[in-house]
Design a protein around this motif. Structure first.
Motif, PDB file in Angstrom:
ATOM      1  N   LYS A 550       0.836  -1.191   0.000  1.00 40.71           N
ATOM      2  CA  LYS A 550       0.000   0.000   0.000  1.00 40.71           C
ATOM      3  C   LYS A 550       0.875   1.246   0.000  1.00 40.71           C
ATOM      4  N   ASP A 551       0.297   2.316  -0.401  1.00 44.54           N
ATOM      5  CA  ASP A 551       1.025   3.563  -0.529  1.00 44.54           C
ATOM      6  C   ASP A 551       0.007   4.681  -0.342  1.00 44.54           C
ATOM      7  N   VAL A 552      -0.255   4.989   0.911  1.00 42.55           N
ATOM      8  CA  VAL A 552      -1.357   5.890   1.222  1.00 42.55           C
ATOM      9  C   VAL A 552      -0.823   7.167   1.845  1.00 42.55           C
ATOM     10  N   LEU A 553      -1.410   8.287   1.436  1.00 44.53           N
ATOM     11  CA  LEU A 553      -1.069   9.556   2.072  1.00 44.53           C
ATOM     12  C   LEU A 553      -1.640   9.578   3.473  1.00 44.53           C
ATOM     13  N   ALA A 554      -0.833   9.950   4.425  1.00 45.34           N
ATOM     14  CA  ALA A 554      -1.340  10.030   5.786  1.00 45.34           C
ATOM     15  C   ALA A 554      -2.059  11.350   5.981  1.00 45.34           C
ATOM     16  N   LYS A 555      -2.262  11.659   7.210  1.00 48.26           N
ATOM     17  CA  LYS A 555      -2.984  12.862   7.598  1.00 48.26           C
ATOM     18  C   LYS A 555      -2.463  14.075   6.839  1.00 48.26           C
ATOM     19  N   CYS A 556      -3.398  14.881   6.396  1.00 53.36           N
ATOM     20  CA  CYS A 556      -3.020  16.094   5.717  1.00 53.36           C
ATOM     21  C   CYS A 556      -3.169  17.201   6.726  1.00 53.36           C
ATOM     22  N   LEU A 568       4.577  14.180  -3.583  1.00 52.66           N
ATOM     23  CA  LEU A 568       4.128  13.546  -4.823  1.00 52.66           C
ATOM     24  C   LEU A 568       5.078  13.857  -5.972  1.00 52.66           C
TER      25      LEU A 568
ATOM     26  N   TYR B 198      -5.320   6.673  10.706  1.00 52.70           N
ATOM     27  CA  TYR B 198      -4.021   6.952  10.121  1.00 52.70           C
ATOM     28  C   TYR B 198      -3.072   5.790  10.300  1.00 52.70           C
ATOM     29  N   LYS B 375      -5.779   2.146  -1.760  1.00 53.75           N
ATOM     30  CA  LYS B 375      -4.626   1.522  -1.111  1.00 53.75           C
ATOM     31  C   LYS B 375      -3.322   2.077  -1.678  1.00 53.75           C
ATOM     32  N   LEU B 376      -3.338   2.372  -2.983  1.00 49.59           N
ATOM     33  CA  LEU B 376      -2.129   2.847  -3.653  1.00 49.59           C
ATOM     34  C   LEU B 376      -2.297   4.311  -4.042  1.00 49.59           C
ATOM     35  N   ASN B 378      -1.026   7.232  -3.351  1.00 52.02           N
ATOM     36  CA  ASN B 378       0.073   8.093  -3.790  1.00 52.02           C
ATOM     37  C   ASN B 378       0.475   7.847  -5.230  1.00 52.02           C
ATOM     38  N   LEU B 385       0.120  14.869 -11.610  1.00 48.09           N
ATOM     39  CA  LEU B 385       1.037  15.993 -11.782  1.00 48.09           C
ATOM     40  C   LEU B 385       1.384  16.070 -13.255  1.00 48.09           C
TER      41      LEU B 385
END
Lengths: 598, 387
Positions: A550-556, A568, B198, B375-376, B378, B385
């Protein structure tokens, strides 16, 4: 100009011994440039040269100096490239001179590269003036260095000048010695023109510009000229000298150093070592010593973005305008698509070209691991030269393979002799001899495969001798060796651009190390990627890059979008530097991974 | 321009903490309590200043949402909270019917503070629960216990603030899947309206990062963390919490409007040290250090520094990757309205590739992440962009 007032000289020095700073002081002292106009190290033009502290292109500068006898002299300083890759260029620069300053660091003493260049200068019968630089350093030991110059090089060092480019000490003495000790050039104006090209560069207004030393005859503006080796005809539209900016002159007489340009579109037309003569009254023979370009190291250059193929071609052509030693031809890789096989004088030359392509032409490139030229003798008696591992013929058709060996000369303090021997032995080197230069320093000569040198020999040498080792090498011969092709498979598919030729004894360990290294370099992707190393059909190592989970942005936090955006951008930038090989995104450095293994 | 007043939010930052959490790299500081009074004064000045500036213009009405975050806003004492809230009321006018959130740490929330908040119109609390495992809380540098967290929620409800959001973290040092299951069970039994989730990320400069570098940090494996993610993504919706944004789940009607405004290109005014603003097409930031911020406000009443003016290209990129965080994704019509062109005109290739990788779904309404895409995230966002 009367040849009696001309002095042509170059400077021989090891990297960091102060060649460029001495040159700067000479320029400054003679008033060729005012202090205000001096940027540090005037002669190293390229950013790259300044960053690396080396000279890649030769430069010349004309200095006016009033000697002790009251006569106005014209001193031509011909700066030479200071790296083993550019030996031939150095030899041509030396051939254009009557003398040379030999600069030796007062603390470091004579180094391997200095030695090679001094011998070359002696071969050209140059008058050598030893200069011991950096005598202001607390660790300076001029007496020891003088002794070394006598013992190691066999030069009389009684007239050695003690100097410090930093404080300006000895600069006037150097200028006087140039006038008094270096002979003026001979040469007759009436003889047919013979002008030696010792360097060239490309100017976007003037086209290809030749740096020349006129031996006999003279060049006038408008003269119809001829290149003796290439047969290229042209008119001298502009001639002049460098001070250090180009300054137009109406003629260049015998003994003079300057530049010539005409309707020459590329530096390929202006070969270093070639002789210029007039069309009307041609010289009977060219000057001796001309040699075609012979690359020693090859690698593939591929655009990361295949749409950049044409841009890469344009860029290589433009660089070639300025660098006749660069050769390239189109090449296709199954993994990387369309690119170029490029030949270089050595590793530094390769590095420099690659960096210039990326920096000056804004190209993102994949460089494959460098290869030497193998002589593959086939069972049918044919010999093929292979500079790309993926071109190696089927093993069943190979009788034997020969690889290039060099004579490698290493100079180190005697504490490190053991280390040098161990590294050289591990690199399949064969010990030749060892000489004590003085009580502390030893010169060791090995006969060693070039392929080992271009891997990490020098890095290893440097790191295990605390940077004290200096290395010089020259091609010796070709020798038979048990070599095999090591292939890499990603996701079950062989990747031709990752193949290398290795010695059979090292194959298994190299395979394992390479697979492990690739596992570190190749980032996780959406699926699992097996990495295999194989010799022929036999898999000798296997690693797995696990699938990305997985590759998730955490808290903004608090609306800090800019920060997320930067993350990014970094991610995207990383991806841009990768090449899709099949379904696998492979980073640039993977193709050089073989150089990074222990 | 229509006559409607434009929508915007207000964010207020309180950069104080009793102890910095071991994973935290936000602008917050421990041991700076002596500046609290001065800070609140400066903050009140900035608030009143901005309130007046906004009221003076025709364009802006009163804010749609208020959010006091940190740091630890609940660390302010009752008097400071009351000064702050009255400055907001003075500066921005009526706050009664607006979503007004305050972040709170379980151990610094008191009945009195809650009563004051309630009286000024605070109607939503975001409580940093993180986990109900006391040992784990210790490992990540939280100063409260699970029972204090439970108690804080109870206190809030007693004070009449029932719209409660709880933060939950996973992938913590030493955490197991079983532990997360317990956390979820416990969380659901407390019945908050909203849950923010989180995954732990190691940021440079944090205590955990240093521990990791020294090899002293034991984290769940990638597989375990993925299983944790899956467990959360499955069990919260099953319990009625809809995942309306990548890391936020809510019961119907309790989605955080303030948070949504970040993803929906709504302007916001950020006040206080380190706060960020998005205002008239540009992003601004305040100085992050407390003293620097106070000095600027004392000398100039104003401390925004331009971070970047968004050009059309950047605006488009951010519009997309922010909207994609939400369940609705990028709305075709909103994109068209904002940029005068279709998403496809700009992103046809990207969309096609992402679609074939199963990361987004595209239809007439717009573009949104699939569950794999979430899940992915990012990977998907980076594709938006432009070169």
């Amino acid at each position: 100009m009367d040849t009696k007032v001309i002095r042509n000289f170059s400077i021989i020095a090891h990297i960091d011994h102060g060649k460029s700073t001495i040159a700067d002081r000479l320029i400054e002292y003679t008033g060729t440039l005012s202090k205000r106009e001096m940027s540090d190290q005037v002669l190293d033009n390229m950013d790259l040269e300044r960053e690396r502290g080396i000279t890649i292109k030769a430069q010349t500068v004309r200095l006016d100096y009033k000697g002790k006898d009251g006569v106005e002299y014209c001193l031509n300083l011909i700066d030479t490239p200071g790296h083993v890759d550019f030996t031939y260029e150095v030899s041509r620069s030396l051939a254009a001179c009557e003398g040379a300053l030999l600069i030796v660091d007062a603390a470091q003493g004579v180094e391997a590269q200095t030695l090679a260049n001094v011998y070359m200068a002696l071969e050209h019968d140059l008058e050598i003036i030893p200069v011991i630089n950096k005598i202001d350093l607390p660790s300076a030991d001029p007496e020891r260095v003088k002794q070394e110059i006598e013992d190691v090089i066999g030069l009389d060092s009684s007239g050695a000048i003690l100097a410090s480019a930093k404080t300006g000490q000895g600069i006037e003495e150097i200028l006087d010695a140039i006038v008094e000790r270096i002979p003026s050039p001979s040469g007759e104006k009436e003889k047919p023109l013979q002008a030696l090209i010792f360097d060239s560069y490309f100017d976007s207004y003037k086209g290809a510009v030749a740096h020349v030393r006129v031996m006999d005859g003279e060049i006038k503006k408008g003269t119809q000229l001829k290149m003796m080796a290439t047969g290229k005809l042209f008119e001298a539209t502009e001639i002049g000298c460098f001070r250090p900016a180009p300054q137009a002159l109406s003629r260049l007489g015998p003994g003079s150093v300057g530049f010539v340009c005409g309707s020459l579109k590329q530096v390929k037309d202006v070969r270093v070592g070639d002789t210029i003569t007039t069309q009307e009254k041609s010289a009977a023979n060219p000057l001796p010593g001309y040699r075609g370009v012979t690359p020693m190291v090859y690698c593939g250059l591929y655009p990361v973005d295949s749409q950049d193929y044409d841009n890469l071609k344009d860029a290589l052509e433009k660089l070639q305008l300025n660098d006749a030693a660069l050769v390239f031809e189109p090449e296709t890789s199954i993994a990387l698509g369309f690119g170029y096989r490029c030949g270089f004088l050595g590793l530094l030359h390769m590095d420099v070209i690659q960096e210039r392509l990326e920096r000056e032409y804004n190209l993102k490139l994949i460089t494959t691991a460098p290869s030497v030229i193998y002589h593959v003798h086939k069972t049918d008696g044919e010999m093929v030269k292979v500079d790309n591992p993926s071109d190696l013929p089927d093993p069943t058709t190979i009788q034997y393979i020969e690889e290039p060996y060099v004579k490698a000369t290493v100079i180190v303090p005697n504490d490190f002799v053991g280390a040098v021997m161990e590294i050289s032995q591990n690199k399949r080197g064969e010990f030749k001899n060892m000489d004590y230069l003085d009580v502390n320093r030893v010169m060791i000569v090995y006969h060693i495969p070039l392929s080992e040198i271009i891997y990490d020999y020098f890095d290893k040498l440097k790191s295990s001798t605390r940077g004290y080792a200096s290395l010089d090498y020259e091609l010796a011969d070709y020798q038979q060796a048990k070599l095999v092709k090591l292939d890499i498979l990603l996701n079950g598919e062989p990747v031709d651009a990752l193949s290398t030729i290795v010695h059979v004894d090292n194959a298994a360990s190299r395979g394992r190390q390479l697979a492990a290294k690739l596992k570190e370099i190749i980032p996780q992707q959406m699926f699992e990627i097996p990495i295999q190393a194989a010799i022929g059909n036999k898999i000798i190592a296997r690693e797995n890059v696990r699938a990305m989970r997985k590759d998730v942005l955490a808290k903004c936090y608090g609306g800090d979008i800019t920060r997320k955006r930067k993350l990014l951008e970094k991610q995207k930038e990383g991806k841009k530097r990768m090449k899709a090989v099949g379904r696998v995104e492979v980073p640039q450095e993977a193709f050089m991974a073989i150089l990074k293994i222990e | 321009m229509t006559n409607d007043k434009k929508k915007y939010g207000v964010y207020i930052h309180i950069p104080f903490c009793r102890q910095k959490c071991f994973y935290c790299d936000f602008p917050s500081f421990a041991g700076r309590e002596r500046f609290m009074d001065e800070y609140v004064s400066a903050l009140c000045t900035e608030i009143v200043h901005w309130g007046q500036a906004v009221k003076a213009g025709e364009t802006w009405g009163s804010p749609a949402t208020f959010y006091i975050g940190g740091g630890t806003p609940s660390l302010l004492d009752s008097r400071q909270i009351s000064r702050l809230l009255s400055a907001i009321a003075e500066g921005f006018g009526s706050i009664d019917d607006k979503e007004f959130t305050v972040e709170a740490n379980p151990c610094s929330l008191t009945e009195e503070k809650l009563r004051i908040m309630k009286s000024f119109g605070v109607n939503r609390l975001s409580i940093g629960v993180q986990t109900f495992d006391d040992a784990c809380l210790k490992r990540i540098g939280r100063l409260h216990t699970a029972s204090e967290a439970r108690n804080a929620i109870k206190l809030a409800r007693q004070a009449g603030i029932c719209n409660i959001s709880a933060d939950l973290m996973y992938g913590l040092p030493g955490e197991t899947l079983k532990q997360l299951q317990d956390d979820l069970k416990e969380m659901l039994s407390l019945n908050p309206k909203h849950i923010s989730v989180y995954g732990l990320q190691l940021e440079e400069g944090t205590v955990l990062y240093r521990q990791m570098e020294m090899g002293r940090l034991e984290l769940p494996s990638e597989e375990e963390t993925e299983a944790m993610y899956d467990l959360i993504a499955d069990s919260l919706p099953a319990a009625g919490y809809q995942r309306y944004e990548i890391s936020n789940y809510a019961l119907q009607g309790f989605e955080s409007q303030h948070n949504m405004s970040y993803w929906q290109d709504v302007p916001y005014i950020g006040l206080g040290a380190g706060a960020h603003s998005y205002w008239q097409g540009a992003r601004y930031e305040n100085p992050a250090d407390i003293k620097g911020y106070i000095n600027r406000i004392e000398s100039e009443n104003f401390s925004w520094q331009l971070e970047e003016q968004l050009g059309q290209k950047q605006h488009m990129e951010e519009f997309c990757f922010l909207a994609l965080r939400t369940r609705g994704g990028i709305s075709s019509s909103a994109f068209r309205q904002c940029f005068g062109q279709e998403i496809d005109d700009v992103y046809a290739n990207v969309l096609q590739e992402l679609q074939s990788d199963g990361l987004v779904e595209v239809d007439k309404e717009g573009v949104r992440l699939t569950s794999l895409g979430m899940k992915l995230g990012n990977r998907v966002f980076a594709e938006f962009l432009l070169d």
